[in-house]
Structures are given as structure tokens and as C-alpha cells.
Design a protein around this motif. Sequence first.
Motif, PDB file in Angstrom:
ATOM      1  N   VAL A   1       0.833  -1.202   0.000  1.00 11.38           N
ATOM      2  CA  VAL A   1       0.000   0.000   0.000  1.00 11.38           C
ATOM      3  C   VAL A   1       0.871   1.256   0.000  1.00 11.38           C
ATOM      4  O   VAL A   1       0.569   2.241  -0.691  1.00 11.38           O
ATOM      5  N   CYS A   2       1.969   1.237   0.739  1.00  7.25           N
ATOM      6  CA  CYS A   2       2.868   2.394   0.755  1.00  7.25           C
ATOM      7  C   CYS A   2       3.431   2.682  -0.633  1.00  7.25           C
ATOM      8  O   CYS A   2       3.664   3.845  -0.979  1.00  7.25           O
ATOM      9  N   SER A   3       3.656   1.637  -1.421  1.00  3.29           N
ATOM     10  CA  SER A   3       4.180   1.866  -2.770  1.00  3.29           C
ATOM     11  C   SER A   3       3.172   2.643  -3.617  1.00  3.29           C
ATOM     12  O   SER A   3       3.546   3.535  -4.396  1.00  3.29           O
ATOM     13  N   ARG A   4       1.887   2.344  -3.454  1.00  2.06           N
ATOM     14  CA  ARG A   4       0.837   3.102  -4.154  1.00  2.06           C
ATOM     15  C   ARG A   4       0.727   4.522  -3.592  1.00  2.06           C
ATOM     16  O   ARG A   4       0.522   5.484  -4.346  1.00  2.06           O
ATOM     17  N   MET A   5       0.873   4.645  -2.285  1.00  4.13           N
ATOM     18  CA  MET A   5       0.840   5.970  -1.662  1.00  4.13           C
ATOM     19  C   MET A   5       1.976   6.839  -2.198  1.00  4.13           C
ATOM     20  O   MET A   5       1.809   8.037  -2.418  1.00  4.13           O
ATOM     21  N   ALA A   6       3.139   6.222  -2.399  1.00  8.15           N
ATOM     22  CA  ALA A   6       4.285   6.973  -2.922  1.00  8.15           C
ATOM     23  C   ALA A   6       3.997   7.499  -4.321  1.00  8.15           C
ATOM     24  O   ALA A   6       4.338   8.645  -4.651  1.00  8.15           O
ATOM     25  N   ASP A   7       3.356   6.682  -5.141  1.00  5.81           N
ATOM     26  CA  ASP A   7       3.023   7.099  -6.509  1.00  5.81           C
ATOM     27  C   ASP A   7       2.022   8.248  -6.526  1.00  5.81           C
ATOM     28  O   ASP A   7       2.038   9.082  -7.430  1.00  5.81           O
ATOM     29  N   ALA A   8       1.130   8.273  -5.526  1.00  4.55           N
ATOM     30  CA  ALA A   8       0.015   9.232  -5.526  1.00  4.55           C
ATOM     31  C   ALA A   8       0.372  10.558  -4.865  1.00  4.55           C
ATOM     32  O   ALA A   8      -0.435  11.487  -4.881  1.00  4.55           O
ATOM     33  N   THR A   9       1.571  10.660  -4.269  1.00  2.00           N
ATOM     34  CA  THR A   9       1.928  11.848  -3.491  1.00  2.00           C
ATOM     35  C   THR A   9       3.279  12.391  -3.946  1.00  2.00           C
ATOM     36  O   THR A   9       4.029  11.733  -4.675  1.00  2.00           O
ATOM     37  N   ASP A  10       3.605  13.597  -3.465  1.00  2.00           N
ATOM     38  CA  ASP A  10       4.847  14.251  -3.864  1.00  2.00           C
ATOM     39  C   ASP A  10       5.769  14.593  -2.693  1.00  2.00           C
ATOM     40  O   ASP A  10       6.983  14.528  -2.826  1.00  2.00           O
ATOM     41  N   GLU A  11       5.186  14.957  -1.557  1.00  2.00           N
ATOM     42  CA  GLU A  11       6.003  15.483  -0.470  1.00  2.00           C
ATOM     43  C   GLU A  11       5.797  14.788   0.867  1.00  2.00           C
ATOM     44  O   GLU A  11       6.712  14.754   1.682  1.00  2.00           O
ATOM     45  N   ILE A  12       4.625  14.269   1.118  1.00  2.00           N
ATOM     46  CA  ILE A  12       4.323  13.696   2.426  1.00  2.00           C
ATOM     47  C   ILE A  12       5.249  12.507   2.701  1.00  2.00           C
ATOM     48  O   ILE A  12       5.522  11.691   1.819  1.00  2.00           O
ATOM     49  N   ARG A  13       5.785  12.460   3.912  1.00  2.00           N
ATOM     50  CA  ARG A  13       6.592  11.298   4.305  1.00  2.00           C
ATOM     51  C   ARG A  13       5.653  10.121   4.556  1.00  2.00           C
ATOM     52  O   ARG A  13       4.513  10.296   4.988  1.00  2.00           O
ATOM     53  N   LEU A  14       6.139   8.912   4.318  1.00  2.00           N
ATOM     54  CA  LEU A  14       5.248   7.759   4.449  1.00  2.00           C
ATOM     55  C   LEU A  14       6.026   6.493   4.769  1.00  2.00           C
ATOM     56  O   LEU A  14       7.227   6.393   4.529  1.00  2.00           O
ATOM     57  N   GLY A  15       5.305   5.559   5.350  1.00  2.00           N
ATOM     58  CA  GLY A  15       5.922   4.293   5.691  1.00  2.00           C
ATOM     59  C   GLY A  15       4.985   3.418   6.487  1.00  2.00           C
ATOM     60  O   GLY A  15       3.848   3.803   6.796  1.00  2.00           O
ATOM     61  N   PRO A  16       5.444   2.218   6.821  1.00  2.00           N
ATOM     62  CA  PRO A  16       4.610   1.313   7.613  1.00  2.00           C
ATOM     63  C   PRO A  16       4.522   1.810   9.047  1.00  2.00           C
ATOM     64  O   PRO A  16       5.472   2.354   9.594  1.00  2.00           O
ATOM     65  N   GLY A  17       3.357   1.626   9.647  1.00  2.00           N
ATOM     66  CA  GLY A  17       3.215   2.056  11.026  1.00  2.00           C
ATOM     67  C   GLY A  17       1.912   1.547  11.641  1.00  2.00           C
ATOM     68  O   GLY A  17       0.874   1.992  11.206  1.00  2.00           O
ATOM     69  N   VAL A  18       1.998   0.582  12.486  1.00  2.00           N
ATOM     70  CA  VAL A  18       3.261   0.129  13.062  1.00  2.00           C
ATOM     71  C   VAL A  18       3.432  -1.353  12.705  1.00  2.00           C
ATOM     72  O   VAL A  18       2.536  -2.148  12.993  1.00  2.00           O
ATOM     73  N   VAL A  19       4.574  -1.704  12.095  1.00  2.00           N
ATOM     74  CA  VAL A  19       4.867  -3.111  11.824  1.00  2.00           C
ATOM     75  C   VAL A  19       5.570  -3.711  13.037  1.00  2.00           C
ATOM     76  O   VAL A  19       6.127  -2.990  13.866  1.00  2.00           O
ATOM     77  N   ASN A  20       5.523  -5.035  13.130  1.00  2.00           N
ATOM     78  CA  ASN A  20       6.182  -5.696  14.253  1.00  2.00           C
ATOM     79  C   ASN A  20       7.185  -6.732  13.748  1.00  2.00           C
ATOM     80  O   ASN A  20       7.016  -7.295  12.669  1.00  2.00           O
ATOM     81  N   PRO A  21       8.241  -6.992  14.529  1.00  2.00           N
ATOM     82  CA  PRO A  21       9.298  -7.914  14.104  1.00  2.00           C
ATOM     83  C   PRO A  21       9.058  -9.360  14.534  1.00  2.00           C
ATOM     84  O   PRO A  21      10.007 -10.108  14.756  1.00  2.00           O
ATOM     85  N   TYR A  22       7.791  -9.730  14.650  1.00  2.00           N
ATOM     86  CA  TYR A  22       7.436 -11.115  14.951  1.00  2.00           C
ATOM     87  C   TYR A  22       6.835 -11.798  13.725  1.00  2.00           C
ATOM     88  O   TYR A  22       7.234 -12.898  13.345  1.00  2.00           O
ATOM     89  N   GLU A  23       5.874 -11.138  13.100  1.00  2.00           N
ATOM     90  CA  GLU A  23       5.255 -11.701  11.894  1.00  2.00           C
ATOM     91  C   GLU A  23       6.239 -11.735  10.731  1.00  2.00           C
ATOM     92  O   GLU A  23       6.163 -12.612   9.871  1.00  2.00           O
ATOM     93  N   THR A  24       7.137 -10.767  10.674  1.00  2.00           N
ATOM     94  CA  THR A  24       8.087 -10.620   9.572  1.00  2.00           C
ATOM     95  C   THR A  24       9.482 -10.458  10.144  1.00  2.00           C
ATOM     96  O   THR A  24       9.674  -9.726  11.125  1.00  2.00           O
TER      97      THR A  24
END
Length: 341
Positions: free
Chosen positions: A55-78
Motif C-alpha cells: 500500500v505504501c508503494s501506491r501511496m508513494a506514486d500518488a503523493t509528492d512530499e508527504i513522508r510515508l511508511g509502515p506504522g506500526v509493523v512488528n518484528p514477529y510476523e516478519t
Amino acid sequence: MTDHTSTSGEPTWGIELTPEHPPERVAGLAALAEDEGFEIAFASSHYFNRDPLVVCSRMADATDEIRLGPGVVNPYETHPVKLASGTATIDELSDGRAVFGVGAGDRSSLSNLGIERDSPLRRVLETFEVARDLWDGETVTHEGTFTARDAALNLDPPSDRIPVYVGAQGPHMLRMSAKRADGVLVNAAHPRDLEWAAGQLEQGLAERPDDHDPFESLAFASVSVAGDETEAREAARPPVAFIVGGAAEPVLERHDIDRDAARAVSEALEQGDLPEAFGRVTPAMIDAFCIAGTTETVAERFARALEYVDGIVVGSPLGPDLEDAVERASEALSRASSRDT
């Protein structure tokens, strides 16, 4: 009262977008949030929703300046190295706008997957420290709460430093984030909780090395805003259920939440019966764990929250009408802070 503001002198505006909708819809919400003045957009992570990094990859394509990323991911599932790789990929796709929101995860959701949430503080700390080394181009061997041997990334993220925001609620995670991370996402919406959290963060900041970058505290607050108070509060039930399900005993005690009522919500979540869990949410839980109501009500709550933090992440559910809620949340933040949109 301490005046908490970002380095620009104004509170930081963030938003959490939940991938319970198709990626194109979430990307559209990110674009709207950018237009409305938000500076950071997090794609939340639950196994039953769409993948936050996709989803973040699509968000990156649709925006120009807003910072973005996963939140909140956990280090157990992945595995943590995979989280570092995925976030570096988002940084590349967005031309250096990635942020890394990491935390210990929802105990109830992890239990659905048969995952034991062991040593949460150490695992979160080791995760982002290893990620930083990988982003710096290092080959990493790590033996701790997880194992990585001669791990390296085959890409060079454009950011000089991808900011790490730790999702935190308990005292130890709050203090650790202030000592070691770039920011914290305080899992709270109520001034009582935020005031207590600010005290924990001050303890951590007292031990923060002088050469670290400035630290930013953000309230990762469940928000539900609408033209109608009742509709806004009704929409708050699902996220409040998950907050109650993961709330520590001192948090419930701070708000005088009925233990049996909280246990009923938690047990329904662990059994995967979401409608039952949402139905068990009480008005007192909504008051304690969500900023819910009209634009005016929400603006007043935002102003109180900003007495204790550097900014607010407007979190799930946003409201019964998502596009309307993004606009109303922006208006409420504008009223609560010194900024005009």
C-alpha cells in the motif's frame, strides 16, 4: 506546561491510513491528506488487512512530499531484515520520503497466528538498530532475539537516515524510544495518558546521547470525527476494541475501566470474533481511548493533547466517512495549533 513543537515551531501533523480498503483508495486518501497539510502518513499493519508496504508503494506514486511508511509493523510476523528491506524499498520509490514505524504488535493479533510476543523491548530495539546498519550499507551478523548472518541489502536507500518511530505505550518502551529512536508514536489519545507518557519520555531523553538527532513525540491517537457526534462515536468501536485488548492493567486502572468489560473485549478478539469484540466496547472505553466527536469537539481534544506531545497522528478509524474525516481532522488540527491550512 511544556510547549511541545516540531523543529519548524509548529506541531507535526500525521495520519494513519488503514489498508482495510483497496490500495488505490488508500493512496487517494494519502493524496488528500497531503493536500490538507499532513506531513506524515503511516500505513497500519494487521495480518487481516492488505500489506502495508504494498500500500505504501501506491501511496508513494500518488503523493509528492508527504513522508510515508509502515506504522506500526512488528518484528514477529516478519523477520526484521525483511522489514528493513521493505522500508528501504519504499524510500527508493518515494525519493527519500520513507519513515519506519515499528513496535511490538498487538498481543491478541499475534496470538491468532500462534506467535508468542517474547522480549518485546529488546526485539524492537534490535530490529531498528539492525535496520539502521543495513540502510547504511553494512553487512550484519546479529545473534539476539532474532538471528541474521552476513545479511546485507542490495539497494541503497536515498535517505541519509530513515527516521525510526517506535510505537509505545508501556514505561520501558517509551523510555527506550526516547533514548534510542528518532521519534515515538505514543499509543494514547487521552491527556491523562499523554501526560504520564511525557514523564516517561523525559526520563529516556535524559539518557539520550548528545550526538543523536532531535527526538519527536507524536500521539498516535485513535480519532473519529464527523458532523454527527453519535456517528463519530459509533465508528470508533473497532479501533477502541483493539486498544482495550492490548491495554496494560495500569492503563485500564488510570481510566477506571471495568475489568470484566475489558476482559470480554480481549477474549472476543483472541477468539477472532470481531463483531462481538466491537459490540462489547463501552462509552467509557471510547472516552478513554479515542478522540471522537464533531470537528469542534475533536479540535478541543487535540489542543489538550498538544500540551504533552510534538504532534498528532490522526489514527483509525478517522471517521464514518473517510474523505470527510481527513478534511475535518485537518480543520481540527488547524484550530488546535498555530497553523492555518
